[in-house]
Design an enzyme around this catalytic site. Structure first.
Site, PDB file in Angstrom:
ATOM      1  N   ASP A  39     -43.039 -15.110  16.466  1.00  0.00           N
ATOM      2  CA  ASP A  39     -43.004 -13.821  17.141  1.00  0.00           C
ATOM      3  C   ASP A  39     -44.435 -13.276  17.110  1.00  0.00           C
ATOM      4  O   ASP A  39     -45.255 -13.709  16.292  1.00  0.00           O
ATOM      5  CB  ASP A  39     -42.035 -12.899  16.386  1.00  0.00           C
ATOM      6  N   LEU A  40     -44.755 -12.367  17.999  1.00  0.00           N
ATOM      7  CA  LEU A  40     -46.124 -11.815  18.057  1.00  0.00           C
ATOM      8  C   LEU A  40     -46.230 -10.459  17.347  1.00  0.00           C
ATOM      9  O   LEU A  40     -46.905 -10.326  16.327  1.00  0.00           O
ATOM     10  CB  LEU A  40     -46.553 -11.679  19.523  1.00  0.00           C
ATOM     11  N   ASP A  41     -45.543  -9.466  17.941  1.00  0.00           N
ATOM     12  CA  ASP A  41     -45.705  -8.085  17.484  1.00  0.00           C
ATOM     13  C   ASP A  41     -45.110  -7.904  16.091  1.00  0.00           C
ATOM     14  O   ASP A  41     -43.903  -8.052  15.913  1.00  0.00           O
ATOM     15  CB  ASP A  41     -45.010  -7.123  18.461  1.00  0.00           C
TER      16      ASP A  41
ATOM     17  N   THR B 262     -49.146  -4.920  16.220  1.00  0.00           N
ATOM     18  CA  THR B 262     -48.852  -4.166  17.437  1.00  0.00           C
ATOM     19  C   THR B 262     -47.466  -3.523  17.390  1.00  0.00           C
ATOM     20  O   THR B 262     -47.173  -2.657  18.210  1.00  0.00           O
ATOM     21  CB  THR B 262     -48.935  -5.082  18.676  1.00  0.00           C
TER      22      THR B 262
ATOM     23  N   LYS C 235     -37.475  -3.044  17.525  1.00  0.00           N
ATOM     24  CA  LYS C 235     -38.327  -4.215  17.312  1.00  0.00           C
ATOM     25  C   LYS C 235     -37.682  -5.461  17.911  1.00  0.00           C
ATOM     26  O   LYS C 235     -36.510  -5.738  17.672  1.00  0.00           O
ATOM     27  CB  LYS C 235     -38.579  -4.437  15.826  1.00  0.00           C
TER      28      LYS C 235
ATOM     29  N   SER D  24     -42.238 -14.483  22.243  1.00  0.00           N
ATOM     30  CA  SER D  24     -42.353 -13.024  22.244  1.00  0.00           C
ATOM     31  C   SER D  24     -41.548 -12.409  23.377  1.00  0.00           C
ATOM     32  O   SER D  24     -41.453 -12.983  24.463  1.00  0.00           O
ATOM     33  CB  SER D  24     -43.822 -12.617  22.415  1.00  0.00           C
ATOM     34  N   ALA D  25     -40.995 -11.233  23.135  1.00  0.00           N
ATOM     35  CA  ALA D  25     -40.269 -10.494  24.166  1.00  0.00           C
ATOM     36  C   ALA D  25     -41.196  -9.636  25.014  1.00  0.00           C
ATOM     37  O   ALA D  25     -40.756  -8.945  25.922  1.00  0.00           O
ATOM     38  CB  ALA D  25     -39.218  -9.606  23.503  1.00  0.00           C
TER      39      ALA D  25
ATOM     40  N   LYS E  92     -34.097 -11.464  22.969  1.00  0.00           N
ATOM     41  CA  LYS E  92     -33.543 -11.441  21.615  1.00  0.00           C
ATOM     42  C   LYS E  92     -32.562 -10.267  21.510  1.00  0.00           C
ATOM     43  O   LYS E  92     -32.819  -9.242  22.110  1.00  0.00           O
ATOM     44  CB  LYS E  92     -34.675 -11.260  20.595  1.00  0.00           C
TER      45      LYS E  92
ATOM     46  N   GLU F 207     -40.326 -14.211  12.167  1.00  0.00           N
ATOM     47  CA  GLU F 207     -39.912 -12.963  12.822  1.00  0.00           C
ATOM     48  C   GLU F 207     -40.016 -11.759  11.885  1.00  0.00           C
ATOM     49  O   GLU F 207     -39.824 -11.884  10.678  1.00  0.00           O
ATOM     50  CB  GLU F 207     -38.430 -13.087  13.213  1.00  0.00           C
ATOM     51  N   ASP F 208     -40.284 -10.594  12.455  1.00  0.00           N
ATOM     52  CA  ASP F 208     -40.262  -9.348  11.662  1.00  0.00           C
ATOM     53  C   ASP F 208     -39.119  -8.427  12.095  1.00  0.00           C
ATOM     54  O   ASP F 208     -38.986  -7.325  11.566  1.00  0.00           O
ATOM     55  CB  ASP F 208     -41.579  -8.576  11.809  1.00  0.00           C
TER      56      ASP F 208
HETATM   57  C1  G6P Z   1     -41.750  -7.098  21.442  1.00  0.00           C
HETATM   58  C2  G6P Z   1     -41.740  -5.876  20.571  1.00  0.00           C
HETATM   59  C3  G6P Z   1     -40.880  -4.795  21.155  1.00  0.00           C
HETATM   60  C4  G6P Z   1     -41.255  -4.553  22.612  1.00  0.00           C
HETATM   61  C5  G6P Z   1     -41.057  -5.826  23.401  1.00  0.00           C
HETATM   62  C6  G6P Z   1     -41.414  -5.672  24.872  1.00  0.00           C
HETATM   63  O1  G6P Z   1     -40.598  -7.802  21.203  1.00  0.00           O
HETATM   64  O2  G6P Z   1     -41.286  -6.195  19.273  1.00  0.00           O
HETATM   65  O3  G6P Z   1     -41.065  -3.628  20.386  1.00  0.00           O
HETATM   66  O4  G6P Z   1     -40.482  -3.527  23.173  1.00  0.00           O
HETATM   67  O5  G6P Z   1     -41.880  -6.833  22.832  1.00  0.00           O
HETATM   68  O6  G6P Z   1     -42.801  -5.492  24.999  1.00  0.00           O
HETATM   69  P1  G6P Z   1     -43.530  -5.101  26.344  1.00  0.00           P
HETATM   70  O7  G6P Z   1     -45.000  -5.272  25.993  1.00  0.00           O
HETATM   71  O8  G6P Z   1     -43.094  -6.061  27.397  1.00  0.00           O
HETATM   72  O9  G6P Z   1     -43.149  -3.709  26.663  1.00  0.00           O
HETATM   73 MG    MG Z   2     -41.824  -8.545  16.197  1.00  0.00          MG
END
Ligand code: G6P
Ligand code: MG
Length: 221
Positions: free
Chosen positions: A8-10, A16, A44, A115-116, A146, A170-171
């Site tokens: 996962d990224l964020d 972020t 998240k 990543s989402a 997810k 993942e977080d």
């Molecule tokens: C990640 C984050 C979420 C965020 C989603 C969509 O999964 O954990 O908090 O809402 O991405 O991100 P975006 O940059 O497309 O709005």
């Molecule tokens: Mg995350």
């Protein structure tokens, strides 16, 4: 050894997750809705529109928003977010993450992003980490975000790897659920992620050797 790590990224590679929270809070304040960090745990890992739906559901007065109005609000949140991440540099890589990527690469194990976020590629570029990744799955590639497993299975399918041979990091609760539903080994960053197969408090305590040890001790191996 596993075949791949899918990150996962964020909140895992960089903080972020905090910028997403601040951007949602700014939007919610404008709508007269109060959100806090505890509520934010539910946001998240889930998509931008799914997050907006959860915020809107907090206030019955927002029940009548049209699809166009929701699109406008989601765009406004993203504008707040883009301003916040404009300052992201390699200094924002979470502790230990670049050396973990190096260790994985040195062992010949594939690395993917799951990543989402629609902003994932841009954030990876700003962190100067893009070259570590053999494949990137972001919001553009999946139809079900997810906690559906599609984000992670898409990465494994690209390589042609069995899901049980992949480790995900993942977080978010939604992300851990996605990994478990995919049949992958789930590493949770954050002590509250009780459904994960291996949990660390933070990335500073996430080490290649201990992940591999726990992966090799998993009950079904
Ligand atoms: C990640 C984050 C979420 C965020 C989603 C969509 O999964 O954990 O908090 O809402 O991405 O991100 P975006 O940059 O497309 O709005
Ligand atoms: Mg995350």
């Amino acid at each position: 050894h596993p075949s791949a790590f899918i990150f996962d990224l964020d909140g895992v590679i960089t903080d972020t997750a905090e910028f997403h929270y601040l951007a949602w809070k700014q939007l919610a304040d404008g709508l007269g809705v109060t959100i806090d960090r505890e509520f934010n745990e539910q946001l998240k890992g889930i998509s931008r529109m799914d997050s907006l739906e959860k915020i809107v559901a907090l206030d019955p007065a927002l029940g009548g928003l049209s699809a166009d109005e929701k699109e406008r609000l989601a765009t406004e949140k993203n504008e707040h977010y883009i301003k916040l991440i404009a300052e992201v540099t390699p200094a924002h890589i979470l502790p230990g993450m670049e050396s973990l990527l190096k260790d994985i690469q040195a062992h010949g194990i594939k690395i993917a992003l799951g990543s989402a976020s629609k902003n994932a590629k841009m954030v990876l570029e700003q962190l100067e980490l893009t070259d570590y990744f053999d494949y990137i799955v972001d919001a553009a590639q999946v139809s079900k975000g997810k906690p559906d497993p599609e984000t992670f299975t898409t990465a494994a399918d690209y390589f042609g790897f069995a899901y049980a041979d992949c480790i995900g990091v993942e977080d978010a609760e939604a992300g851990v659920e996605a990994l478990k539903r995919a049949g992958m080994f789930a590493v949770g960053v954050g002590l509250s992620l009780s459904e994960a197969d291996y949990i660390v408090a933070d990335t500073g305590t996430l080490h290649f050797d201990s992940v591999i040890t726990h992966y090799n001790e998993r009950s079904d191996s």
